[in-house]
Design a protein around this motif. Structure first.
Motif, mmCIF file in Angstrom:
data_model
loop_
_atom_site.group_PDB
_atom_site.id
_atom_site.type_symbol
_atom_site.label_atom_id
_atom_site.label_comp_id
_atom_site.label_asym_id
_atom_site.label_seq_id
_atom_site.Cartn_x
_atom_site.Cartn_y
_atom_site.Cartn_z
ATOM 1 N N ARG A 32 -4.037 0.275 -2.596
ATOM 2 C CA ARG A 32 -3.642 -0.951 -1.919
ATOM 3 C C ARG A 32 -3.792 -2.133 -2.862
ATOM 4 O O ARG A 32 -4.727 -2.193 -3.658
ATOM 5 C CB ARG A 32 -4.507 -1.182 -0.672
ATOM 6 C CG ARG A 32 -4.096 -2.451 0.085
ATOM 7 C CD ARG A 32 -5.082 -2.804 1.169
ATOM 8 N NE ARG A 32 -4.717 -4.054 1.813
ATOM 9 C CZ ARG A 32 -5.530 -4.767 2.591
ATOM 10 N NH1 ARG A 32 -6.752 -4.330 2.833
ATOM 11 N NH2 ARG A 32 -5.130 -5.904 3.133
ATOM 12 N N HIS B 198 -3.648 -0.548 9.629
ATOM 13 C CA HIS B 198 -4.077 -0.433 8.237
ATOM 14 C C HIS B 198 -5.525 0.041 8.200
ATOM 15 O O HIS B 198 -6.346 -0.364 9.012
ATOM 16 C CB HIS B 198 -3.997 -1.804 7.550
ATOM 17 C CG HIS B 198 -2.612 -2.213 7.190
ATOM 18 N ND1 HIS B 198 -1.851 -1.503 6.299
ATOM 19 C CD2 HIS B 198 -1.847 -3.262 7.601
ATOM 20 C CE1 HIS B 198 -0.683 -2.100 6.158
ATOM 21 N NE2 HIS B 198 -0.649 -3.168 6.947
ATOM 22 N N GLY C 6 0.821 -1.206 0.000
ATOM 23 C CA GLY C 6 0.000 0.000 0.000
ATOM 24 C C GLY C 6 0.851 1.250 0.000
ATOM 25 O O GLY C 6 2.020 1.247 0.407
#
Length: 813
Positions: free
Chosen positions: A338, A801, A324
């Protein structure tokens, strides 16, 4: 607001306040009292709890009074002194701050005091603080994965298997939570688009070293999809946003009957407003599996009995990559991309020996089979987040998921009868499934006044696949297709969804949450031989509500209500099939429809003790591994089936116990009563059962940086429809050493007594003359050694994330 168990530092705050109060009362007649107030934060404006605040004499720096900040960084320190003083504010890893105080008034406001990080101190000092393994919150239990020694070098599946009220059945490929199947599994708030069996394999190949925490959400809020009757398991991965380069590499090796090995590599690069990350993992598992399958079925003209023993040599490779990048614009906007890829490569050679008996004869059957099960899944995500202000935030993202699965199997069958007649047969099966998923979603968050928070969002999902299944026999030097097992399935599914929800703090003691989600579900499925199999369209509201009331520091009550649905998995609708022998077929059911459930839950906390009551009512439940008798082909067919209703009553008990300063433990007990009605051969079939699950965790720090851990779990037998799942238990031991540079070395023994890697399911339906039992066993115990090494800078600043839109679809593969 987060609700957690009371900790010692929290109690310490009140102890310090009592001491202050006593000091004030004793010395009141002499000198007027002054109180200094303020708040301690870091450069990121996050509060610093337990910072040291000292009031010192300006003349000789002698101590007059001292105290610490609370969880919000706030402090209030009373003192008595006639001359000039100054305040010293300090905390480990930060540069101290000194503020001169010349006024002599009753209240002095120092305002916000910002401490800057001391990079040298951070590099030299090891902070010895362990987060609790389990944390109870208003609507979920949080498992802090890195707090467990036996998780080192282990996988996400083994972590779940040790978690409170979670049951993993590797044989049936099922996960259950609070005694209920139908779990939505998410990674960083994104649903994992996988069929149950593939999901088990994904979790079994996901290194625990990459996981920060696992949320067990039994009553999900409206922002989550309505899919998943038992609730949601949300796996949050580790990530880092400190400037510079940081990473971690780990390797492990294990042995049971055959070797297992793997490793992980994580890298985060952050330069101001730009960041890039990469996570790689590999897991290779050699093992022998043993399967027993016995069945007895009554047909109009005879009774057929079959006993099979199979040895399967397997090699499984699990490989994943997550990449990402993102950029933060000056306007409060973040954009990013991503890419995630997951590959499973499974090969198996098996030998199955079956003895078949009927009323007049006996035959032996030997089947050699070679199976390949290859699956690759790729996910592409683009997102944008925009903060209009600190109180108003908007996010939007688009996902494209592509899945390809190829499952060819070759069979070599040798049969002989009592008459010494022998025959051989070559055959092969093929199942090929490409699947595409598109997801577009947007979410809006508004913090109205600090006490009221509003959320709303929209989501659209399209899923489509073509599933080719075939079976052919080798006849006259060529393979000839068997039409009854050869079909092409096509499915198109559209889901339109929207939700609104509100969090409302009514004073310091009461908080309520509520929301409603609307989903319009459209599915069309057909085959080239049978035409339209399923054409369904329905819209439905899914309300939910929560409340949490804090009676006192030691007492808390919360309750919830939610309506959920369980849609059948994609491969359940477009069935695979697998023959263990010529009399037994494992397959799917393209005629399944969604199940609907209502859940009611009430919890009470007294200090560290948690007690919960739960009731779940389900209409049209989906039961897996149900027996069906195919009279025409004289086959035992094991497949998912549509039930009529299910009622589950559950009582849970959780007790964290800190035995000594070095010895912590946690105990969890869940008992429940099931009252279910399924359908066998199109007739209602009622089943009632009682069972319980028990788990415990003990962690003991032997000496500095050496920790030993014990985990035990026991699940009693239970009924799912007409099928009984046998009891399982497992004991894990672990030893870990943490080095000063952040590296760790661990040694684990999983399933010490060889009970946790065998799974037995059976069904006895005398009314319809059906009976079978199935046992799957993998070798254990497993001895595992793991080494983890940090890379790059060591600044302690971590984030997770971000989530993405297809989180609510990936689990159905």
């Amino acid at each position: 607001m987060l609700y957690t168990f009371t900790s010692k530092p929290y109690k310490m705050k009140y102890l310090v306040q009592i001491i202050w109060l006593m000091t004030c009362i004793i010395s009141m007649p002499t000198i007027a009292q002054t109180t200094i107030n303020g708040r301690v934060v870091g450069t990121d404006n996050e509060p610093i709890p337990f910072a040291n605040i000292l009031v010192l004499n300006q003349v000789d720096s002698s101590l007059i009074q001292g105290g610490i900040s609370d969880f919000d960084g706030l402090f209030s320190i009373p003192y008595k002194h006639e001359g000039s003083v100054y305040a010293s504010v300090s905390y480990i890893g930060y540069m101290p701050s000194e503020i001169a105080i010349s006024e002599q008034v009753r209240q002095i406001e120092l305002g916000t005091i910002t401490l800057e990080e001391n990079e040298f101190a951070l590099n030299e000092i090891v902070v010895k603080s362990r987060v609790p393994l389990f944390e109870q919150k208003i609507d979920r239990v949080v498992v802090n994965v890195q707090s467990s020694v036996t998780n080192a070098g282990n996988t996400a599946l083994n972590v779940l298997n040790k978690s409170p009220n979670v049951v993993v059945n590797r044989a049936t490929g099922q996960l259950s939570l609070q005694g209920k199947a139908g779990i939505l599994v998410m990674i960083n708030d994104k649903e994992v688009q996988m069929e149950a069996g593939d999901l088990i394999n994904l979790l079994d190949g996901m290194p625990a070293a990459n996981i920060k925490e696992i949320e067990l959400i039994t009553t999900p809020p409206a922002r989550y999809d309505a899919q998943g009757m038992a609730g949601i398991i949300n796996i949050k991965m580790l990530d880092d946003t400190s400037d510079g380069v940081k990473g971690r590499a780990s390797v492990f090796g294990a042995i049971s009957d055959r070797p297992k090995y793997g490793g992980t590599f994580n890298l985060n690069v952050n330069k101001g407003k730009f960041f890039v990350y990469a996570n790689l993992s590999a897991n290779v598992d050699h093992s022998d599996q043993y399967v027993n399958l016995n069945s007895k079925f009554d047909y109009p003209d005879k009774t057929l009995q079959s006993n099979m023993k199979s040895t399967r040599s397997t090699l499984t490779g699990l490989y994943s990559g997550d990449f990402g990048l993102g950029y933060k614009l000056r306007t409060g906007t973040e954009i990013g991309l991503r890419f995630n890829i997951y590959n499973r490569d499974f090969t198996m050679n098996s030998e199955a020996h079956t003895v078949n008996k009927n009323d007049t004869e006996q035959s032996n059957e030997l089947v050699y089979s070679d199976e390949i099960n290859y699956m690759i899944r790729s996910l592409y995500n683009a997102y944008i987040n925009h903060d209009f202000s600190e109180r108003i935030k908007l996010s939007a993202d688009y996902d494209f998921v592509n899945v390809y699965r190829d499952n060819p199997t070759e069979y070599h069958t040798i049969r002989d009868k009592d008459t010494d007649e022998e025959s051989e047969q070559l055959s092969k099966s093929q199942a090929e499934t490409p699947l595409n998923i598109h997801v577009l979603k947007s979410d809006l968050e508004i913090d109205v006044n600090g006490n009221i928070k509003l959320e709303s969002g929209l989501k659209y999902t399209y899923s489509g696949f073509e599933n080719d299944v075939s079976l052919a026999r080798f006849e006259k030097q060529i393979y000839v297709s068997r039409e009854e097992y050869t079909q092409r399935y096509t499915m198109n599914e559209n889901i339109y969804a929207g939700y609104v929800s509100m969090d409302w703090k009514l004073g310091a003691k009461l908080m309520i949450k509520g929301g409603v989600r609307y989903e319009n579900y459209n599915i069309h499925m057909s085959s080239n031989t049978e035409g339209v199999l399923l054409d369904n369209s329905q819209g439905q509201f899914f309300p939910n509500a929560f409340f949490n009331y804090t009676v006192s520091e030691d007492k808390e009550i919360n309750g919830s209500f939610a309506q959920r649905t369980q849609r059948p998995g994609f491969l359940q609708l477009a069935p695979y099939f697998y023959f263990f022998n010529s009399n037994t077929l494992f397959t799917g059911n393209p005629k399944l429809s969604p199940a609907q459930s209502s859940m009611f839950k009430l919890n009470y906390r007294y200090k560290r003790l948690n007690v919960g009551l739960e009731y779940t009512r389900t209409n049209d439940p989906i039961f897996t591994w149900q027996p069906v008798k195919d009279v025409d082909r004289q086959l035992l067919v094991i497949a998912p089936s549509q039930g009529i209703k299910s009622n589950i009553y559950a009582l849970s008990l959780t007790v964290p116990w800190k035995i000594t300063n070095n010895w912590e433990s946690n105990y969890s007990l869940l008992s429940y009563h099931r009252n279910e009605t399924t359908a066998i051969m199109n007739q209602p079939y009622k089943v009632e059962s009682n069972n319980f699950n028990f788990s415990m965790n003990h962690s003991y720090q032997i000496i500095n940086n050496w920790i030993i851990e014990l985990n035990y779990m026991y699940n009693s037998k239970y009924m799912e429809g007409a099928t009984e799942v046998a009891q399982t238990s497992s004991l894990d031991l672990g030893l870990m050493h943490k080095f000063k540079n952040g590296a760790s070395l661990s040694f684990n023994i999983n399933d010490v007594f060889q009970d946790g890697m065998q799974y037995v399911v059976n069904s006895v339906v005398p009314e319809h003359g059906m009976q079978y039992d199935f046992k799957w066993q993998a070798p254990s115990p497993v001895y595992r050694i793991s080494l983890s090494i940090p890379l790059g800078n060591k600044k302690v600043k971590v984030h997770e994330h971000r989530s993405h839109g297809s989180a609510d679809e990936l689990n159905r593969l």
